[in-house]
Design a protein around this motif. Structure first.
Motif, short mmCIF file in Angstrom:
data_model
loop_
_atom_site.label_atom_id
_atom_site.label_comp_id
_atom_site.label_asym_id
_atom_site.label_seq_id
_atom_site.Cartn_x
_atom_site.Cartn_y
_atom_site.Cartn_z
N PRO A 1 0.88 -1.13 -0.06
CA PRO A 1 0.00 -0.03 0.06
C PRO A 1 0.87 1.15 0.10
CG PRO A 1 -0.85 -1.59 1.52
CD PRO A 1 0.41 -2.06 1.26
N PRO A 2 0.48 2.29 -0.84
CA PRO A 2 1.41 3.56 -0.86
C PRO A 2 1.94 4.02 0.52
CG PRO A 2 -0.44 3.70 -2.47
CD PRO A 2 -0.65 2.35 -1.49
N GLY A 3 0.81 4.06 1.60
CA GLY A 3 1.28 4.62 2.92
C GLY A 3 2.36 3.71 3.37
N GLU A 4 2.14 2.51 3.34
CA GLU A 4 3.45 1.61 3.76
C GLU A 4 4.84 1.66 3.35
OE1 GLU A 4 4.14 -3.12 4.62
OE2 GLU A 4 2.11 -2.45 4.37
N LEU A 5 4.58 1.69 1.87
CA LEU A 5 5.89 1.96 0.96
C LEU A 5 6.31 3.40 1.38
CD1 LEU A 5 7.75 1.18 -1.23
CD2 LEU A 5 5.98 2.28 -2.82
N LEU A 6 5.61 4.32 1.53
CA LEU A 6 6.23 5.81 1.84
C LEU A 6 7.02 5.82 3.21
CD1 LEU A 6 6.54 8.60 0.97
CD2 LEU A 6 4.46 9.18 2.08
N ALA A 7 6.26 4.88 4.13
CA ALA A 7 7.06 4.95 5.40
C ALA A 7 8.33 4.27 5.57
CB ALA A 7 5.77 4.11 6.33
N ARG A 8 8.23 3.02 4.59
CA ARG A 8 9.59 2.10 4.54
C ARG A 8 10.50 2.91 3.93
NH1 ARG A 8 9.15 -3.88 1.88
NH2 ARG A 8 8.10 -4.20 3.99
N TRP A 9 10.22 3.83 2.85
CA TRP A 9 11.47 4.78 2.17
C TRP A 9 11.84 5.71 3.29
CZ3 TRP A 9 10.32 9.59 -0.45
CH2 TRP A 9 11.43 10.17 -1.14
N ARG A 10 10.98 6.36 3.95
CA ARG A 10 11.29 7.42 4.82
C ARG A 10 12.11 6.77 6.04
NH1 ARG A 10 5.49 10.34 5.47
NH2 ARG A 10 5.76 11.92 3.48
N ASP A 11 11.83 5.50 6.45
CA ASP A 11 12.70 4.97 7.64
C ASP A 11 13.97 4.40 7.31
OD1 ASP A 11 12.78 3.68 10.36
OD2 ASP A 11 13.07 1.93 8.97
N GLY A 12 13.73 3.91 5.78
CA GLY A 12 15.27 3.24 5.56
C GLY A 12 16.35 4.32 5.22
N ARG A 13 15.82 5.41 4.50
CA ARG A 13 17.01 6.39 4.11
C ARG A 13 17.22 7.10 5.35
NH1 ARG A 13 11.82 9.96 2.22
NH2 ARG A 13 12.35 11.88 3.21
N GLU A 14 16.54 7.58 6.32
CA GLU A 14 17.00 8.02 7.77
C GLU A 14 18.02 6.94 8.43
OE1 GLU A 14 17.98 10.68 10.48
OE2 GLU A 14 16.76 11.06 8.50
N ARG A 15 17.50 5.79 8.33
CA ARG A 15 18.70 4.68 9.05
C ARG A 15 20.15 4.94 8.22
NH1 ARG A 15 15.59 -0.73 9.42
NH2 ARG A 15 17.33 -1.22 10.33
N LEU A 16 20.00 5.05 7.09
CA LEU A 16 21.26 4.94 6.04
C LEU A 16 22.03 6.09 6.45
CD1 LEU A 16 23.04 3.76 4.31
CD2 LEU A 16 21.50 4.86 2.30
N GLN A 17 21.19 7.49 6.64
CA GLN A 17 21.83 8.66 7.11
C GLN A 17 22.60 8.52 8.15
OE1 GLN A 17 21.94 12.10 6.46
NE2 GLN A 17 21.24 12.20 4.20
N GLN A 18 22.02 7.81 9.17
CA GLN A 18 22.67 7.89 10.63
C GLN A 18 23.95 6.87 10.47
OE1 GLN A 18 22.03 10.04 13.12
NE2 GLN A 18 20.37 10.85 11.68
N ALA A 19 23.66 5.96 9.78
CA ALA A 19 24.87 4.78 9.70
C ALA A 19 25.95 5.40 8.97
CB ALA A 19 24.54 3.52 9.05
N LEU A 20 25.83 6.25 7.95
CA LEU A 20 26.97 6.96 7.16
C LEU A 20 27.47 7.98 8.03
CD1 LEU A 20 25.58 6.69 3.58
CD2 LEU A 20 27.27 5.24 4.54
N ARG A 21 26.63 8.79 8.63
CA ARG A 21 27.27 9.82 9.64
C ARG A 21 28.19 9.24 10.84
NH1 ARG A 21 25.08 14.72 8.34
NH2 ARG A 21 23.44 14.74 6.90
N GLN A 22 27.87 8.05 11.02
CA GLN A 22 28.47 7.41 12.27
C GLN A 22 29.72 6.70 11.91
OE1 GLN A 22 25.31 5.59 14.57
NE2 GLN A 22 24.21 7.46 14.73
N ALA A 23 29.83 6.57 10.71
CA ALA A 23 30.88 5.75 10.02
C ALA A 23 32.28 6.10 10.41
CB ALA A 23 30.77 5.11 8.60
N PRO A 24 33.18 5.25 10.76
CA PRO A 24 34.63 5.73 11.12
C PRO A 24 35.14 6.63 9.95
CG PRO A 24 34.37 3.51 11.59
CD PRO A 24 33.06 3.76 10.96
#
Length: 262
Positions: free
Chosen positions: A91-114
């Motif tokens: 469903p569009p709402g679920e897909l949108l939530a998945r994209w938002r969550d995933g891109r933010e988690r990647l942001q944090q992981a890359l910012r915290q990378a050594p």
């Protein structure tokens, strides 16, 4: 392009701009076609979400990512599309939530990378800055497909410098993936930025040259428009050939887009 924080800030801005474009779409618009054959708006966002998840896995669990690479090698023509199809079916709402969550988690992981860390990928290992640049390029390119589908004209920004940079860096790959020998000499690339300034790459005295608007060059290397419809010009045989085959993305040579009807 060595400071990951700068690229990550721009990646967040690029993603937020695309989020504004799709966040209020109705189900029929999510299901609507885009210029990419057989891909709806949902497919475009599902692909971004899938690739963000793959990048996050590469950064946080290299062994698990290696298993994903083995699956990709076993099914090179269907692996990515299968993940995209699964996401597009949500469903569009679920897909949108998945994209938002995933891109933010990647942001944090890359910012915290050594500092100096490199992560596995489907091609050569990537630094945090390179990973973020690749994600920004894809976000912009798939966002262009969505904008075209919706009849929206996006205002180009200075974030295009990341797309242009990766397109230039991928010159030899574009030749190699087609079984061609890359040119021995570097090219001079001069692009007019959205703000009017000049973005210049390569030796000033290079015999092979490419010039034009940065937006048009980015549309070319992401294969979102045909060369005939763009104001990008080449000087020299090798540079001219490059403009026919340029691609900023990894993987097989893409089919590109047809020229607009006369």
């Amino acid at each position: 392009m060595s400071d990951p924080a700068v690229v990550l800030d721009d990646l967040r801005s690029e993603s937020d701009e695309l989020d504004l474009l799709v966040g209020e779409l109705n189900p029929a618009q999510w299901a609507g076609p885009t210029p990419a054959p057989r891909w709806s708006v949902a497919h475009q966002i599902a692909h971004l979400a899938w690739t963000d998840a793959a990048a996050l896995l590469a950064v946080t669990d290299p062994e698990a990512f290696a298993a994903q690479v083995e699956k990709a090698i076993a099914a090179p023509d269907s692996f990515v599309d299968e993940g995209t199809e699964a996401g597009a079916a949500l469903p569009p709402g679920e897909l949108l939530a998945r994209w938002r969550d995933g891109r933010e988690r990647l942001q944090q992981a890359l910012r915290q990378a050594p500092a100096g860390a490199r992560f596995p990928w489907y091609g050569p290992p990537m630094s945090a800055a390179s990973m973020a640049t690749g994600r920004l390029m894809e976000t912009w390119a798939h966002g262009q497909d969505i904008a075209d589908a919706l009849g929206v004209v996006r205002e180009p920004t200075a974030r295009l410098r990341h797309v242009a940079y990766i397109g230039i860096r991928a010159r030899d790959f574009a030749f190699g993936v087609r079984g061609l020998t890359p040119p021995a000499d570097p090219f001079r690339v001069e692009l007019t930025a959205p703000g009017g300034e000049l973005w210049a790459y390569g030796p000033e005295d290079a015999a092979q040259r490419v010039t034009g608007p940065a937006l048009d060059f980015c549309l070319l290397v992401t294969q979102r428009a045909h060369r005939d419809d763009l104001a990008v010009r080449a000087q020299g045989t090798d540079a001219d050939r490059w403009l026919d085959i340029a691609q900023a993305f990894a993987g097989p040579a893409g089919p590109g887009r047809d020229p607009k009807a006369a």
